[in-house]
Design a protein around this motif. Sequence first.
Motif, PDB file in Angstrom:
ATOM      1  N   GLU A  85       0.835  -1.245  -0.243  1.00 22.26           N
ATOM      2  CA  GLU A  85      -0.339   0.221   0.029  1.00 22.26           C
ATOM      3  C   GLU A  85       0.860   1.011   0.172  1.00 22.26           C
ATOM      4  O   GLU A  85       0.398   2.467  -0.593  1.00 22.26           O
ATOM      5  N   GLU A 140       1.094  -3.063  -7.936  1.00 24.26           N
ATOM      6  CA  GLU A 140       0.534  -1.550  -7.190  1.00 24.26           C
ATOM      7  C   GLU A 140      -0.221  -1.078  -8.122  1.00 24.26           C
ATOM      8  O   GLU A 140       0.073  -1.126  -8.902  1.00 24.26           O
ATOM      9  N   THR A 198      -2.890   1.543  -8.267  1.00 20.39           N
ATOM     10  CA  THR A 198      -3.935   2.756  -7.538  1.00 20.39           C
ATOM     11  C   THR A 198      -5.492   3.631  -8.902  1.00 20.39           C
ATOM     12  O   THR A 198      -5.016   3.990  -9.926  1.00 20.39           O
ATOM     13  N   SER A 249      -6.983   1.729  -3.706  1.00 22.72           N
ATOM     14  CA  SER A 249      -5.380   0.959  -4.052  1.00 22.72           C
ATOM     15  C   SER A 249      -5.439  -0.042  -3.937  1.00 22.72           C
ATOM     16  O   SER A 249      -5.691  -0.478  -2.542  1.00 22.72           O
TER      17      SER A 249
END
Length: 284
Positions: A111, A141, A143, A153
Motif C-alpha cells: 500500500e 501495485e 491505484t 489502491s
Amino acid sequence: MEKLAIIDMGSNSIRFVVMQIADNQSYSLLYQEKEAIRLGHGLSQTGVISEEGMQRALTCLHVYKHIMEVMDIHECRAVATAAVRNASNGEAFLKRINAETGITMNVITGEREAYLGYLGVINTIALKDFLIFDLGGASVEMTLVRDGEAVHSLSVPIGAVTLTEKFGTQGNPDSEAIASLMKFVRKKMAAVPWIEDIQLPIVGIGGTARNFAKMDQRATNYELSKLHNYIMPLEHFENLYHEITTRTSANRKKIAGLSSERSDLIVAGAAVIKTIFDMTGSPE
C-alpha cells in the motif's frame, strides 16, 4: 545545500540515486545507477531469497556505501519491496545488510509502495483521472485516481520475475503456455474489481513499462529519447505484444529497444499489461 541518497531494492533490480536539495527545497539529480540483481529469483518456489541473490545485492550496496562516503552524504533513505516483503528470510537479510554495510533498509508495504508511486505521478504528469500500475519483479501495485485523488489502491502478488519462473516464459513459450499465463494473471487481477471498464488512461511505472515505451519509440522512429510522459496507444501495445509472444527467444532479443537484461522477463510483463488493458478498456 543538502545531499540525499535513495536506494530502492526491488525483486528484479536495485536503484541508487543521489539528489541535491537546495535551500528553497528545489532538487536536482547528482548521480544515479541501476543493476539487475534478480533478488526474487527462485522465491516463488522456495519462499526464501537465495544466497546468490543476497550476494548480488550486497555487492551493489557496498559500492553505494562507498559512493556515499566519497560524496560526503550522511542521509540515506533505503527501502525494500516485494521480494524482501514476501521472503521468510527477508528480515534476517535486512539485518545482514546493516551489519555488513551500515545501511539501514526498511521494508515498505504494498500500500505504501502504491502511494509513493501515486505521489510521483500526480506531481509530474498532467492527468486528473487515470489508473496507475507499478509492475515489479514480484508484485504489481494498482491505484485508481479520480480528480487527482487516490480513491482505490491495492498490491497484487504477481510480477515479471515470479510469473516468468512459474510459467517458464523466458525461452520459447508456446500458445498453450501463454494462454495458461494469461488465465492465471486474469484470475489474480480479479482482486481489483474497481478497474473493470473504467476506460481511463493507464500510467505505467517500472522497468517493464519503460521498456515498452522504448520499443514503441524505436518502432515509430520517435525523435526524443525521453520516456517520462511518453504516450503509447493501445494499438501500438497490441502490435508489440504480438511480436513478443510469437517470436523465439533469439528473435525476441532482436526487437529494437528491448533491453537485453529484460528480454527473458518481457513475456510475463506483457501479459500483465495486456490484462490491464483488457480489463480497463483503456485507450493508451
